[in-house]
Design a protein around this motif. Sequence first.
Motif, PDB file in Angstrom:
ATOM      1  N   VAL A  79     102.571  52.008 -36.323  1.00  0.00           N
ATOM      2  CA  VAL A  79     103.387  53.054 -36.764  1.00  0.00           C
ATOM      3  C   VAL A  79     104.464  52.303 -36.862  1.00  0.00           C
ATOM      4  O   VAL A  79     104.854  52.294 -36.029  1.00  0.00           O
ATOM      5  CB  VAL A  79     103.158  54.316 -36.066  1.00  0.00           C
ATOM      6  N   GLY A  80     105.402  51.867 -37.784  1.00  0.00           N
ATOM      7  CA  GLY A  80     106.070  52.031 -37.888  1.00  0.00           C
ATOM      8  C   GLY A  80     106.972  52.505 -39.644  1.00  0.00           C
ATOM      9  O   GLY A  80     106.733  52.955 -40.026  1.00  0.00           O
ATOM     10  N   TYR A  81     108.528  51.099 -39.128  1.00  0.00           N
ATOM     11  CA  TYR A  81     109.793  52.317 -40.762  1.00  0.00           C
ATOM     12  C   TYR A  81     110.338  51.635 -41.014  1.00  0.00           C
ATOM     13  O   TYR A  81     111.127  50.274 -40.099  1.00  0.00           O
ATOM     14  CB  TYR A  81     110.760  53.086 -39.697  1.00  0.00           C
ATOM     15  N   VAL A  82     110.333  51.090 -42.885  1.00  0.00           N
ATOM     16  CA  VAL A  82     110.683  50.364 -43.271  1.00  0.00           C
ATOM     17  C   VAL A  82     112.691  50.490 -43.542  1.00  0.00           C
ATOM     18  O   VAL A  82     112.443  50.986 -43.987  1.00  0.00           O
ATOM     19  CB  VAL A  82     110.301  49.535 -44.451  1.00  0.00           C
ATOM     20  N   VAL A  83     113.284  49.417 -43.146  1.00  0.00           N
ATOM     21  CA  VAL A  83     114.188  49.299 -42.896  1.00  0.00           C
ATOM     22  C   VAL A  83     115.244  47.990 -43.706  1.00  0.00           C
ATOM     23  O   VAL A  83     114.872  47.383 -43.885  1.00  0.00           O
ATOM     24  CB  VAL A  83     115.283  49.432 -41.672  1.00  0.00           C
ATOM     25  N   ASN A  84     116.354  48.594 -45.152  1.00  0.00           N
ATOM     26  CA  ASN A  84     116.383  47.131 -45.850  1.00  0.00           C
ATOM     27  C   ASN A  84     115.371  47.000 -46.743  1.00  0.00           C
ATOM     28  O   ASN A  84     115.864  45.702 -46.834  1.00  0.00           O
ATOM     29  CB  ASN A  84     117.064  46.824 -45.141  1.00  0.00           C
TER      30      ASN A  84
END
Length: 814
Positions: free
Chosen positions: A719-724
């Motif tokens: 489970v993750g989050y994408v930055v930039n």
Amino acid sequence: MQVSKYSVTLIYSALVNVVLAPSLAAQTSSATASQNAESSVFEVEAGITLSQEFTDNVFLTANGKRSDIVTVVAPWIDLSMQSEDLRLRFGVLAEIGRFADNSSENYDDYTIDAELRYRLGDGLFAFGGLEYKWDHENRNSPDDVNGVAPTEFRDASGYFGVGGTLNGNAFRFGANVRKLDFDDTAVAGGASINNDDRDRTETEIGGRIGIAKTANGEVFVQGIYDRRKYDAATDDFGFARSSDGIQASIGYTGKIGNLTGELTFGALSQGYDDARFDRVTALDVGANLIWRPGPDTRVTGVIDRTLEETTTSGASGYLATSAGVRIRHRIAQDLSLAGYFFLTENDYQEINRTDVLAETSIGLRYHFNPKIYMDTNYAFEKRLSDVAGADYDEHRIEFMLGYDFQPAFTAEPAAHAKFSTGDFYVGTQLGHGFLQTKVDGPRGAGGNLTADFGDHGSVAGIFGGYRTSFGNLVLGAEANIDFANMDWSHDADRDFSVKTGNSLGLSAIVGVRTAARNLVYGRFGAVATEFDSRYVRGGTVVTTEDYKTGFLLGLGAEVPLARGLSGRLEYQIRSYSDYQLGAPLGGPNDDNFANLQGAALFGLIYQIGARDEVVEPVKPTVFSGFYAGGMLGHSALQSDNTGPRPTAAAPVFTLDATRAGQGFSGAVFAGYGQQFGDWYLGAEAELELSSAGWNIERNPTGRIYSVGKHHALNAMLRVGYVVNDSVLLYGRAGYSVGRFETDYTFAGTTVRQSDTLSGLRIGAGLEFALSEKVNLRMDYTYTDYGSHQVNYGSGIDSFDTSENHFQVGLAYRF
């Protein structure tokens, strides 16, 4: 010259590879000759290097380390002549090493060699060569006998053959002969170890022929017959070590885009004169690939497997399987960066021993002018073994001045390296890690104990530094203060324990920025850590609180989050000087304690005076879809060990101790993920091979036992989050099913058992793109595998095992 085990293997293999060289060499020989059809060309190349090298572990031991400064002078000269039909080369090199404090390690190595190639006609040539070396064995040799000086030997070899093309396909046939002559090795007390039983002659006859052309290369088959004939009928242990064998493989050599090289796949088989040794038959794989992602970057990947000789009692030999990568990047005409990483497994045949050797290095070369240069190098070497006392780690720092007769480039001041304005930064970090202590000391009447202890715990800290860059290269220096909570204890007839305190560190950082300004970096430096140690025996209590100095090695990645703010994931290994501890302290019965730490650190960094940068737009990374890849890792395995240890004074006493050891791992994985805006959800499966484990050995009487992880199958959710639009920060959780091997010997009883243990695995990591299809990922996990027991007849020991595991690898998105 001092070389690693992997390098020794390559020196041996080079003789075979000359005979069975790639067909591309044959294709270029005629073109080279035609360019010089009207005249002969004579060339002289020469150079000399002077280096100062610091090593923190001269004798490559886990306990009782000794550091030293080594001065090395290495002159060389090559003479060559080339005409239409003839190419001749003659070379001489020397390497003379002098140790400041350990003069017994001084060495004088020399090599003389010659090569010849003669064109017999269109599509046909003859070749040959001779080499003679006065050399010495490095202390990391598996056959090192801990003599008062390194073992010296002479190595004479020669090869000859014919090659060319037949119906458009390349071929080579040839033979080589190698003669090894080892000197006896002096040991303490005036005695010596007989090495005459290692003297031998190795003869090889082989051939290689292309069987099919492709658009960009050639498919070939090759085979080798070898005979290893020892001068002595049997060695000092009574084993007849002479043998003969064959190797056969099919391969491909060619070019695909920016990738050139060859791959081979086949089998090797060796039979021994001694009837107690089984024939060794194994898969034979090889690769030598060169990738040029740009005009200034060269990446070389190597896989090599050989069956090596040994005089270890009971072992017929060992399979040495090596894999690694070398990187060289030219930053400017006067500045270049080079590094390598190799992992080698030595699997001993007929006995229960496996060694894993890891080697890594990074260095910068700066040219003062086209002929004079300076190298600054850092290298780290680590061996992990399932034999007690065979582990070691070594840090080396080298400064070298060199001179080449031929200029490396044409001086163009405009192309010299120019660094950008630097920046200061500060940060904080939090993580989880492990402490391992190797204890070595006397036990009983003439006995000895070698044992692994340790545990895991949390770590936090603050840091600050300065860095500058040239293009995508980043150089910097960083200072840190850490606060850790890691400790272990041993409660038995003797009680002793170690607990970590505060740490102060100073290190250099070398990194490369990828797309979207992400940074991949390595670090090396010095560290001082406070260790609180306690030893209780017979009512006497001794406590020490001292700072121990050591060296640290780290690998990490940093990703921009907002203006001036970045996130970091890094894995560090720290090794320290050892010390004596006992109760009472200072007597002949003291133990030697050697501490090592490892930790995964998650940090936030703020760049002081951050300003907006003009960054070239990059295409957003798509993390959705199927993917597969491979990982390399480092693990720390801990086991809470309890069991009966009755004595006359305490007939119902129970041991309570925490064992800990390390290991390397390799894994392949595949999975599927889906992006929902900036959020990510995915699942993957992973197959992992591991060498993590610990051992304890009390000789000549006492317990000898160990626990090691062999392999595991892992199922994980991410489970993750994408930055930039380019970096995936993720957590991962799932289930791991591992296979563990336990060996236990006590009072004449030996138990060898395999157990399947399972447990929850949790962790976190990051992933970002290196190219359109290839992503780099790093993650750290903790797994609790639960407990198992060993019944050795007179008692039952229990082991509650957990693992800290860091991995770095590549994922290919389909």
